[in-house]
Every structure is written in C-alpha cells, then in structure tokens.
Design a protein around this motif. Structure first.
Motif, PDB file in Angstrom:
ATOM      1  N   ASP A  91       0.864  -1.170   0.000  1.00  0.00           N
ATOM      2  CA  ASP A  91       0.000   0.000   0.000  1.00  0.00           C
ATOM      3  C   ASP A  91       0.906   1.226   0.000  1.00  0.00           C
ATOM      4  OD1 ASP A  91      -2.064  -1.824   0.298  1.00  0.00           O
ATOM      5  OD2 ASP A  91      -2.617  -1.176   2.316  1.00  0.00           O
ATOM      6  N   LEU A  92       0.426   2.293  -0.595  1.00  0.00           N
ATOM      7  CA  LEU A  92       1.144   3.565  -0.609  1.00  0.00           C
ATOM      8  C   LEU A  92       0.393   4.498   0.334  1.00  0.00           C
ATOM      9  CD1 LEU A  92       3.386   5.318  -1.851  1.00  0.00           C
ATOM     10  CD2 LEU A  92       1.862   5.750  -3.787  1.00  0.00           C
ATOM     11  N   VAL A  93       1.088   4.988   1.359  1.00  0.00           N
ATOM     12  CA  VAL A  93       0.447   5.817   2.387  1.00  0.00           C
ATOM     13  C   VAL A  93       1.211   7.127   2.513  1.00  0.00           C
ATOM     14  CG1 VAL A  93      -0.253   5.962   4.796  1.00  0.00           C
ATOM     15  CG2 VAL A  93      -0.298   3.744   3.626  1.00  0.00           C
ATOM     16  N   ALA A  94       0.490   8.231   2.292  1.00  0.00           N
ATOM     17  CA  ALA A  94       1.067   9.568   2.435  1.00  0.00           C
ATOM     18  C   ALA A  94       0.022  10.457   3.095  1.00  0.00           C
ATOM     19  CB  ALA A  94       1.488  10.132   1.084  1.00  0.00           C
ATOM     20  N   GLY A  95       0.342  10.972   4.263  1.00  0.00           N
ATOM     21  CA  GLY A  95      -0.632  11.778   4.997  1.00  0.00           C
ATOM     22  C   GLY A  95      -1.846  10.948   5.321  1.00  0.00           C
ATOM     23  N   ASP A  96      -3.024  11.472   5.000  1.00  0.00           N
ATOM     24  CA  ASP A  96      -4.260  10.734   5.271  1.00  0.00           C
ATOM     25  C   ASP A  96      -4.737   9.923   4.073  1.00  0.00           C
ATOM     26  OD1 ASP A  96      -5.038  12.821   3.657  1.00  0.00           O
ATOM     27  OD2 ASP A  96      -6.724  13.459   4.912  1.00  0.00           O
ATOM     28  N   ARG A  97      -3.902   9.781   3.054  1.00  0.00           N
ATOM     29  CA  ARG A  97      -4.281   9.031   1.858  1.00  0.00           C
ATOM     30  C   ARG A  97      -3.609   7.668   1.830  1.00  0.00           C
ATOM     31  NH1 ARG A  97      -3.883  11.959  -3.472  1.00  0.00           N
ATOM     32  NH2 ARG A  97      -4.870  10.029  -4.112  1.00  0.00           N
ATOM     33  N   ARG A  98      -4.363   6.681   1.389  1.00  0.00           N
ATOM     34  CA  ARG A  98      -3.850   5.316   1.269  1.00  0.00           C
ATOM     35  C   ARG A  98      -4.317   4.744  -0.063  1.00  0.00           C
ATOM     36  NH1 ARG A  98      -2.535   2.173   5.662  1.00  0.00           N
ATOM     37  NH2 ARG A  98      -1.805   0.104   5.069  1.00  0.00           N
ATOM     38  N   ALA A  99      -3.382   4.257  -0.862  1.00  0.00           N
ATOM     39  CA  ALA A  99      -3.698   3.566  -2.118  1.00  0.00           C
ATOM     40  C   ALA A  99      -3.374   2.086  -1.896  1.00  0.00           C
ATOM     41  CB  ALA A  99      -2.885   4.138  -3.267  1.00  0.00           C
ATOM     42  N   VAL A 100      -4.412   1.281  -1.847  1.00  0.00           N
ATOM     43  CA  VAL A 100      -4.270  -0.144  -1.548  1.00  0.00           C
ATOM     44  C   VAL A 100      -3.614  -0.865  -2.726  1.00  0.00           C
ATOM     45  CG1 VAL A 100      -5.549  -2.264  -1.027  1.00  0.00           C
ATOM     46  CG2 VAL A 100      -6.228  -0.089   0.025  1.00  0.00           C
ATOM     47  N   ASP A 101      -2.613  -1.688  -2.421  1.00  0.00           N
ATOM     48  CA  ASP A 101      -1.915  -2.494  -3.434  1.00  0.00           C
ATOM     49  C   ASP A 101      -1.447  -1.641  -4.612  1.00  0.00           C
ATOM     50  OD1 ASP A 101      -2.435  -4.768  -1.891  1.00  0.00           O
ATOM     51  OD2 ASP A 101      -4.209  -5.310  -3.040  1.00  0.00           O
ATOM     52  N   ALA A 102      -0.971  -0.449  -4.326  1.00  0.00           N
ATOM     53  CA  ALA A 102      -0.566   0.476  -5.391  1.00  0.00           C
ATOM     54  C   ALA A 102       0.762   0.103  -6.026  1.00  0.00           C
ATOM     55  CB  ALA A 102      -0.484   1.893  -4.853  1.00  0.00           C
ATOM     56  N   ALA A 103       1.587  -0.647  -5.302  1.00  0.00           N
ATOM     57  CA  ALA A 103       2.913  -1.015  -5.805  1.00  0.00           C
ATOM     58  C   ALA A 103       3.132  -2.508  -5.600  1.00  0.00           C
ATOM     59  CB  ALA A 103       3.987  -0.225  -5.070  1.00  0.00           C
ATOM     60  N   TRP A 104       4.026  -3.063  -6.405  1.00  0.00           N
ATOM     61  CA  TRP A 104       4.410  -4.456  -6.207  1.00  0.00           C
ATOM     62  C   TRP A 104       5.892  -4.614  -6.488  1.00  0.00           C
ATOM     63  CZ3 TRP A 104       2.097  -2.836 -10.679  1.00  0.00           C
ATOM     64  CH2 TRP A 104       2.682  -3.216 -11.892  1.00  0.00           C
ATOM     65  N   SER A 105       6.424  -5.719  -6.010  1.00  0.00           N
ATOM     66  CA  SER A 105       7.831  -6.020  -6.230  1.00  0.00           C
ATOM     67  C   SER A 105       8.007  -7.532  -6.306  1.00  0.00           C
ATOM     68  CB  SER A 105       8.695  -5.438  -5.105  1.00  0.00           C
ATOM     69  OG  SER A 105       8.352  -6.035  -3.867  1.00  0.00           O
ATOM     70  N   TYR A 106       9.152  -7.924  -6.824  1.00  0.00           N
ATOM     71  CA  TYR A 106       9.524  -9.336  -6.889  1.00  0.00           C
ATOM     72  C   TYR A 106      10.767  -9.514  -6.012  1.00  0.00           C
ATOM     73  CZ  TYR A 106       6.220  -9.865 -10.662  1.00  0.00           C
ATOM     74  OH  TYR A 106       5.061  -9.898 -11.396  1.00  0.00           O
ATOM     75  N   PRO A 107      10.572  -9.924  -4.759  1.00  0.00           N
ATOM     76  CA  PRO A 107      11.721 -10.080  -3.862  1.00  0.00           C
ATOM     77  C   PRO A 107      12.727 -11.127  -4.369  1.00  0.00           C
ATOM     78  CG  PRO A 107       9.672 -10.102  -2.618  1.00  0.00           C
ATOM     79  CD  PRO A 107       9.303 -10.153  -4.071  1.00  0.00           C
TER      80      PRO A 107
END
Length: 166
Positions: A91-107
C-alpha cells in the motif's frame, strides 16, 4: 471464444505491443519515470527497467533508492507471474491518503528477471499520476495488469473485459 485481435498499425515513432515478446522480457530504460501521489513525487528514476510482453503496455520498475520506501506498507496480496515469479504488494500511504496495493515487487524473481529483484512497480490507476519523460501515462484497463500507456505505443492492449485469453 476470444480471438486474438488485429494489431493496430503503429504510427511513425510508435512500437506495437503486438511486437513485444512472449515470454516476457525485462530491459533497462533511460527514460525519466515518475510517480506522483498525494501531491508529492514518491518515485523518480532514470535507472529503471520495463517489462514487456505481447499485447501489454510496459510496466516500469524503480530501484528502491529512487522510491520513498518509507511510504510503502507491506500488504497481504500475493500473486504469481509465470515469467517473473512471486510478487509482493504494498500500500502507498502519504498523509491521510492510502492507495491499496498500489505497488508491487519481486523479492526473489526468476533468473531471467533477476535485474528487478527488490525493485518497485506502480499501478498508474492507483496513484495520482505517472509520467514517462514528462508525458502523462494512461493506465492499462483492468485491475490485474499495471501497464503504462503512452503515445509511443499502439495496441490494442490487453486488460479490458473480453481480453483475458489473448
């Protein structure tokens, strides 16, 4: 029955997503890639990679040093790509905003995609804006793929209803 669509002829300076390879491939890009969320640049690089695959607009991967990783919160979602391996979401969280599953990665990606291990990709439809060399990106339709559509691409693009089996 979903038949493979006809390739849109590319205009001068465009590349067709139907000329992209299958299986998918990752390649470096010197383009300036930028992600904006909650009024701030959360990722920007000229050291990115793009993953390309037949019928898909590219998804772009940012090195962790060029991402505000403090804004990424691990999410529970996991998926498996037949080419890249297991993906972890954030999730991307900045201030009071949250974008669920906004980013992904391949560990731990497959060997062919080792170059993007630990890099982050962003869904352009889940953030405020994404740019390739200052051109605003159009998000790929659908909620699974995270392709970035620019004027440099011709389609049609996989993602809308009815395109699952292309």
């Amino acid at each position: 029955m979903n038949l493979r669509p006809r390739r849109d002829p590319p205009a001068p300076g465009q590349e067709s997503v139907w000329d992209f390879p299958r299986p998918a491939r990752v390649e470096s890009t010197a383009s300036c890639l930028r992600v904006v969320f909650a009024g701030r640049v959360v990722a920007e690089t000229r050291r990115g990679f793009r993953a390309i695959e037949t019928s898909h607009p590219p998804s772009y991967y940012f090195p962790p040093d060029d991402v505000e990783t403090a804004l990424l919160v691990p999410a529970s979602r996991r998926t498996l790509c037949e080419w890249k391996g297991g993906a972890a979401y954030h999730d991307l969280v900045a201030g009071d905003r949250r974008a669920v599953d906004a980013a992904w990665s391949y560990p731990r990606p497959t060997p062919d995609f080792a170059a993007i291990a630990g890099y982050f990709a962003f869904y352009p439809g889940r953030v405020d804006a994404c740019f390739v060399d200052d051109e605003p990106v159009t998000p790929q339709e659908g909620d699974f793929y995270g392709g970035w559509i620019t004027r440099a691409l011709s389609g049609p693009f996989k993602g809308p209803p009815g395109t699952q089996f292309w």
